[in-house]
Design a protein around this motif. Structure first.
Motif, PDB file in Angstrom:
ATOM      1  N   ILE A 113      33.676 -27.019   8.893  1.00 12.91           N
ATOM      2  CA  ILE A 113      35.094 -27.271   9.187  1.00 12.91           C
ATOM      3  C   ILE A 113      35.603 -26.413  10.345  1.00 12.91           C
ATOM      4  O   ILE A 113      36.680 -26.640  10.860  1.00 12.91           O
ATOM      5  N   ASP A 114      34.818 -25.415  10.739  1.00 10.46           N
ATOM      6  CA  ASP A 114      35.249 -24.628  11.899  1.00 10.46           C
ATOM      7  C   ASP A 114      34.019 -24.026  12.570  1.00 10.46           C
ATOM      8  O   ASP A 114      33.054 -23.683  11.901  1.00 10.46           O
ATOM      9  N   ASN A 115      34.103 -23.900  13.884  1.00 11.31           N
ATOM     10  CA  ASN A 115      32.943 -23.485  14.656  1.00 11.31           C
ATOM     11  C   ASN A 115      33.455 -22.899  15.964  1.00 11.31           C
ATOM     12  O   ASN A 115      34.127 -23.584  16.717  1.00 11.31           O
ATOM     13  N   PHE A 116      33.245 -21.611  16.202  1.00  9.47           N
ATOM     14  CA  PHE A 116      33.665 -21.070  17.488  1.00  9.47           C
ATOM     15  C   PHE A 116      32.729 -19.944  17.943  1.00  9.47           C
ATOM     16  O   PHE A 116      31.994 -19.376  17.139  1.00  9.47           O
ATOM     17  N   THR A 117      32.748 -19.684  19.241  1.00  8.72           N
ATOM     18  CA  THR A 117      31.927 -18.605  19.794  1.00  8.72           C
ATOM     19  C   THR A 117      32.874 -17.590  20.419  1.00  8.72           C
ATOM     20  O   THR A 117      33.763 -17.953  21.192  1.00  8.72           O
ATOM     21  N   ASN A 118      32.710 -16.316  20.056  1.00  7.76           N
ATOM     22  CA  ASN A 118      33.622 -15.307  20.597  1.00  7.76           C
ATOM     23  C   ASN A 118      33.158 -14.814  21.977  1.00  7.76           C
ATOM     24  O   ASN A 118      32.129 -15.261  22.491  1.00  7.76           O
ATOM     25  N   LYS A 119      33.933 -13.863  22.524  1.00  7.73           N
ATOM     26  CA  LYS A 119      33.631 -13.406  23.891  1.00  7.73           C
ATOM     27  C   LYS A 119      32.278 -12.735  24.001  1.00  7.73           C
ATOM     28  O   LYS A 119      31.645 -12.698  25.050  1.00  7.73           O
ATOM     29  N   LYS A 120      31.828 -12.153  22.878  1.00  4.75           N
ATOM     30  CA  LYS A 120      30.511 -11.501  22.895  1.00  4.75           C
ATOM     31  C   LYS A 120      29.363 -12.494  22.739  1.00  4.75           C
ATOM     32  O   LYS A 120      28.207 -12.110  22.679  1.00  4.75           O
ATOM     33  N   GLY A 121      29.723 -13.763  22.592  1.00  7.25           N
ATOM     34  CA  GLY A 121      28.684 -14.795  22.456  1.00  7.25           C
ATOM     35  C   GLY A 121      28.233 -15.016  21.023  1.00  7.25           C
ATOM     36  O   GLY A 121      27.238 -15.705  20.786  1.00  7.25           O
ATOM     37  N   MET A 122      28.953 -14.403  20.068  1.00  4.73           N
ATOM     38  CA  MET A 122      28.568 -14.628  18.663  1.00  4.73           C
ATOM     39  C   MET A 122      29.236 -15.905  18.149  1.00  4.73           C
ATOM     40  O   MET A 122      30.424 -16.135  18.410  1.00  4.73           O
ATOM     41  N   THR A 123      28.454 -16.708  17.430  1.00  4.26           N
ATOM     42  CA  THR A 123      28.995 -17.975  16.930  1.00  4.26           C
ATOM     43  C   THR A 123      29.270 -17.901  15.438  1.00  4.26           C
ATOM     44  O   THR A 123      28.439 -17.432  14.667  1.00  4.26           O
ATOM     45  N   SER A 124      30.463 -18.340  15.094  1.00 10.74           N
ATOM     46  CA  SER A 124      30.845 -18.344  13.677  1.00 10.74           C
ATOM     47  C   SER A 124      30.951 -19.788  13.173  1.00 10.74           C
ATOM     48  O   SER A 124      31.445 -20.668  13.882  1.00 10.74           O
ATOM     49  N   HIS A 125      30.456 -20.008  11.977  1.00 10.47           N
ATOM     50  CA  HIS A 125      30.622 -21.309  11.329  1.00 10.47           C
ATOM     51  C   HIS A 125      31.400 -21.132  10.035  1.00 10.47           C
ATOM     52  O   HIS A 125      31.173 -20.157   9.316  1.00 10.47           O
ATOM     53  N   CYS A 126      32.285 -22.063   9.774  1.00 10.59           N
ATOM     54  CA  CYS A 126      32.912 -22.075   8.450  1.00 10.59           C
ATOM     55  C   CYS A 126      32.537 -23.392   7.772  1.00 10.59           C
ATOM     56  O   CYS A 126      32.751 -24.475   8.333  1.00 10.59           O
ATOM     57  N   TYR A 127      31.939 -23.289   6.608  1.00  5.97           N
ATOM     58  CA  TYR A 127      31.554 -24.483   5.837  1.00  5.97           C
ATOM     59  C   TYR A 127      32.436 -24.612   4.615  1.00  5.97           C
ATOM     60  O   TYR A 127      32.750 -23.606   3.965  1.00  5.97           O
ATOM     61  N   ARG A 128      32.800 -25.833   4.324  1.00  5.75           N
ATOM     62  CA  ARG A 128      33.514 -26.112   3.069  1.00  5.75           C
ATOM     63  C   ARG A 128      32.528 -26.779   2.109  1.00  5.75           C
ATOM     64  O   ARG A 128      31.919 -27.794   2.439  1.00  5.75           O
ATOM     65  N   ILE A 129      32.372 -26.158   0.944  1.00  5.07           N
ATOM     66  CA  ILE A 129      31.472 -26.724  -0.067  1.00  5.07           C
ATOM     67  C   ILE A 129      32.321 -27.395  -1.124  1.00  5.07           C
ATOM     68  O   ILE A 129      33.241 -26.774  -1.673  1.00  5.07           O
ATOM     69  N   ALA A 130      32.047 -28.660  -1.387  1.00  7.90           N
ATOM     70  CA  ALA A 130      32.749 -29.356  -2.480  1.00  7.90           C
ATOM     71  C   ALA A 130      31.818 -29.390  -3.680  1.00  7.90           C
ATOM     72  O   ALA A 130      30.711 -29.918  -3.603  1.00  7.90           O
ATOM     73  N   TYR A 131      32.274 -28.780  -4.770  1.00  8.48           N
ATOM     74  CA  TYR A 131      31.535 -28.845  -6.032  1.00  8.48           C
ATOM     75  C   TYR A 131      32.212 -29.873  -6.919  1.00  8.48           C
ATOM     76  O   TYR A 131      33.427 -29.880  -7.057  1.00  8.48           O
ATOM     77  N   ARG A 132      31.421 -30.745  -7.487  1.00 10.87           N
ATOM     78  CA  ARG A 132      31.985 -31.703  -8.439  1.00 10.87           C
ATOM     79  C   ARG A 132      30.845 -32.276  -9.279  1.00 10.87           C
ATOM     80  O   ARG A 132      29.841 -32.714  -8.751  1.00 10.87           O
ATOM     81  N   SER A 133      31.039 -32.245 -10.570  1.00 17.63           N
ATOM     82  CA  SER A 133      30.059 -32.892 -11.436  1.00 17.63           C
ATOM     83  C   SER A 133      30.482 -34.334 -11.619  1.00 17.63           C
ATOM     84  O   SER A 133      31.673 -34.648 -11.620  1.00 17.63           O
ATOM     85  N   MET A 134      29.501 -35.219 -11.759  1.00 16.57           N
ATOM     86  CA  MET A 134      29.848 -36.612 -12.022  1.00 16.57           C
ATOM     87  C   MET A 134      29.965 -36.849 -13.521  1.00 16.57           C
ATOM     88  O   MET A 134      30.285 -37.933 -13.959  1.00 16.57           O
ATOM     89  N   GLU A 135      29.664 -35.815 -14.297  1.00 16.05           N
ATOM     90  CA  GLU A 135      29.581 -36.016 -15.745  1.00 16.05           C
ATOM     91  C   GLU A 135      30.599 -35.225 -16.560  1.00 16.05           C
ATOM     92  O   GLU A 135      30.875 -35.537 -17.705  1.00 16.05           O
ATOM     93  N   ARG A 136      31.154 -34.160 -15.977  1.00 19.03           N
ATOM     94  CA  ARG A 136      32.054 -33.315 -16.769  1.00 19.03           C
ATOM     95  C   ARG A 136      32.951 -32.485 -15.848  1.00 19.03           C
ATOM     96  O   ARG A 136      32.700 -32.425 -14.635  1.00 19.03           O
ATOM     97  N   SER A 137      33.948 -31.823 -16.433  1.00 19.96           N
ATOM     98  CA  SER A 137      34.795 -30.910 -15.656  1.00 19.96           C
ATOM     99  C   SER A 137      34.088 -29.576 -15.519  1.00 19.96           C
ATOM    100  O   SER A 137      33.475 -29.108 -16.472  1.00 19.96           O
ATOM    101  N   LEU A 138      34.190 -28.983 -14.356  1.00 14.82           N
ATOM    102  CA  LEU A 138      33.566 -27.673 -14.159  1.00 14.82           C
ATOM    103  C   LEU A 138      34.630 -26.594 -14.363  1.00 14.82           C
ATOM    104  O   LEU A 138      35.790 -26.793 -13.991  1.00 14.82           O
ATOM    105  N   THR A 139      34.231 -25.463 -14.918  1.00 15.46           N
ATOM    106  CA  THR A 139      35.217 -24.391 -15.109  1.00 15.46           C
ATOM    107  C   THR A 139      35.267 -23.508 -13.867  1.00 15.46           C
ATOM    108  O   THR A 139      34.299 -23.442 -13.104  1.00 15.46           O
TER     109      THR A 139
END
Ligand code: DAH
Length: 440
Positions: free
Chosen positions: A390-416
């Motif tokens: 969901i986000d991706n940028f490179t700073n002035k020092k050339g370091m690259t950051s990634h932000c990932y969104r993880i969706a957790y969902r069971s198809m069988e039950r509610s997760l706590t």
């Protein structure tokens, strides 16, 4: 968030055919593995059976609890999962090897396979030989070299394919069996099986899925009286055959052909059908490269071949919204399908709420999304529904950051909350320790 949506849409189904691009889309990882097998290695283990057999006899193997059988071959966990740098197969994948969804008559994948068999049996008087129990452990030669996949093609990379050792892989397509079956003299055949690919995570991608391959060989007698050359004759026959198959499965649908590239065919085509207001890519096919025929003792012949992904078609035909459902043992899923009933619409039994967790880190050069997804699946299994950049940028020092969104969902039950938090902590820990990234 806008990025997430666009990303999600563009990946839907777009990776079903791995060989569409001459060199693939993704860059190689820093893992170094030979991309092509040596001729000596190839000839010493030229079939899936001999490769697995040889593995079985190796002395170093300690007794294991977990053994499964495929096509008369016993496969132990240690034959597949090893703690060595040249092995990238997790336990979650080993457990899939024995499942064979395509051989279950009451499962959507088995029902679809049988419907395709019916089409070929009735259109070609049972003349197509059928293989659906070939061992998924194959040599690099079978999987790539024999079907002319270029030595530098991205699909050979450690990032995309599951390697048991540098010369043995879990097949990434059923085309891996073409050459061997042709060499044995079969002239028309279908190969169905489970195939394995390292991949990203969303509702249409899963590291194991099922394909069917079809091949038909013609001899000069077949085309000479038509006034066409062999290749033109084969291409016309191929299109007629596959249009008939699409009508058999989908009814009177609109279809279109597009030209494309595969290493094993020339010309190569894709068939698309217009379904639910979208053009859906259904299969890849083409006129078999003469080199493949020559090597298999078919120099004077021409042939066509096709490959299709069964999950993709089954999701559409049965209205199955998430590819993980095919692996569900929940009775509320399994009881909805019966033998011979193609296209019965799946009724979702409930939809449980998703839980989103974001994670940002500085990546290193060796970072790949497939490796990230493998780590997450290793911890959360089928509870992870989607992993999205969901986000991706490179700073002035050339370091690259990634932000990932993880969706957790069971198809069988509610997760706590507690359960998800625990998973997420483990994910953070392992992502940092295994992927050489720095959490932010
Ligand atoms: N093996 C291809 C894939 O997995 C699919 C395919 C395309 C198979 C064209 C074929 C063919 O036999 O002719 O992407």
């Amino acid at each position: 968030m806008a990025v997430a949506v666009a990303f999600g849409q563009s990946t839907a189904f777009s990776k079903a055919l791995l060989f569409l691009h001459r060199n693939g889309r993704r860059s190689f990882t820093s893992f170094s593995l030979p991309y092509s097998s040596s001729p000596a290695a190839a000839s010493s283990s030229s079939s899936a059976f001999s490769s697995a057999d040889k593995l079985r006899r190796q002395k170093w193997r300690v007794p294991v609890a977990s053994v499964l059988e495929r096509g008369g071959v016993k496969i132990a966990r240690d034959d597949v999962v090893r703690d060595e740098p040249s092995n990238n197969i997790p336990d979650t994948i080993f457990t899939k090897l024995g499942q064979q969804l395509h051989r279950r008559d009451q499962h959507p994948i088995g029902i679809l396979k049988n419907a395709i068999f019916d089409y070929f049996d009735s259109s070609y008087e049972n003349k197509f030989d059928k293989f659906d129990d070939l061992c998924p452990i194959v040599t690099v030669k079978q999987n790539f070299d024999d079907v002319l996949v270029p030595a530098d093609h991205v699909s050979r990379s450690y990032n995309d394919t599951y390697y048991i050792d540098p010369r043995t892989v879990l097949r990434c397509h059923t085309s891996a069996h073409q050459a061997e079956i042709l060499s044995k003299g079969h002239k028309q055949f279908l190969v169905t099986g489970d195939v394995y690919r390292r991949d990203s995570i969303d509702s249409t991608h899963y590291p194991v899925f099922h394909q069917m391959e079809g091949v038909r060989v013609f001899s000069p007698n077949d085309w000479e009286s038509s006034g066409k050359d062999g290749a033109a004759y084969a291409a016309e026959d191929l299109k007629k055959c596959l249009e008939g198959l699409a009508r058999h499965l989908f009814g009177a649908v609109e279809m279109r052909w597009t030209d494309t590239y595969f290493p094993f065919t020339d010309p190569s085509f894709e068939l698309e059908i217009y379904f639910q207001e979208k053009w859906l890519e259904v299969l890849g096919c083409g006129v078999t490269e003469q080199e493949i025929l020559k090597r298999s003792g078919n120099s004077n012949n021409v042939a066509w071949a096709f490959g299709l992904g069964l999950e993709r078609l089954a999701m559409v035909l049965f209205d199955i919204p998430d590819i993980r459902l095919f692996w569900s043992t929940d009775e509320r899923f399994t009881s909805q399908f019966s033998k011979g009933q193609l296209g019965v619409k799946f009724k979702p039994f409930s939809k449980f709420p998703p839980c989103y967790k974001d994670m940002s880190f500085w990546i290193s050069e060796s970072f790949t999304e497939n490796n990230l997804c493998e780590v997450i699946r290793g911890i959360a299994g089928d509870l992870v529904e989607e992993v999205c950049l969901i986000d991706n940028f490179t700073n002035k020092k050339g370091m690259t950051s990634h932000c990932y969104r993880i969706a957790y969902r069971s198809m069988e039950r509610s997760l706590t909350d507690d359960e998800i938090n625990e998973l997420q902590w483990k994910v953070r820990e392992q992502v940092e320790s295994k992927l050489n990234v720095v959490l932010r």
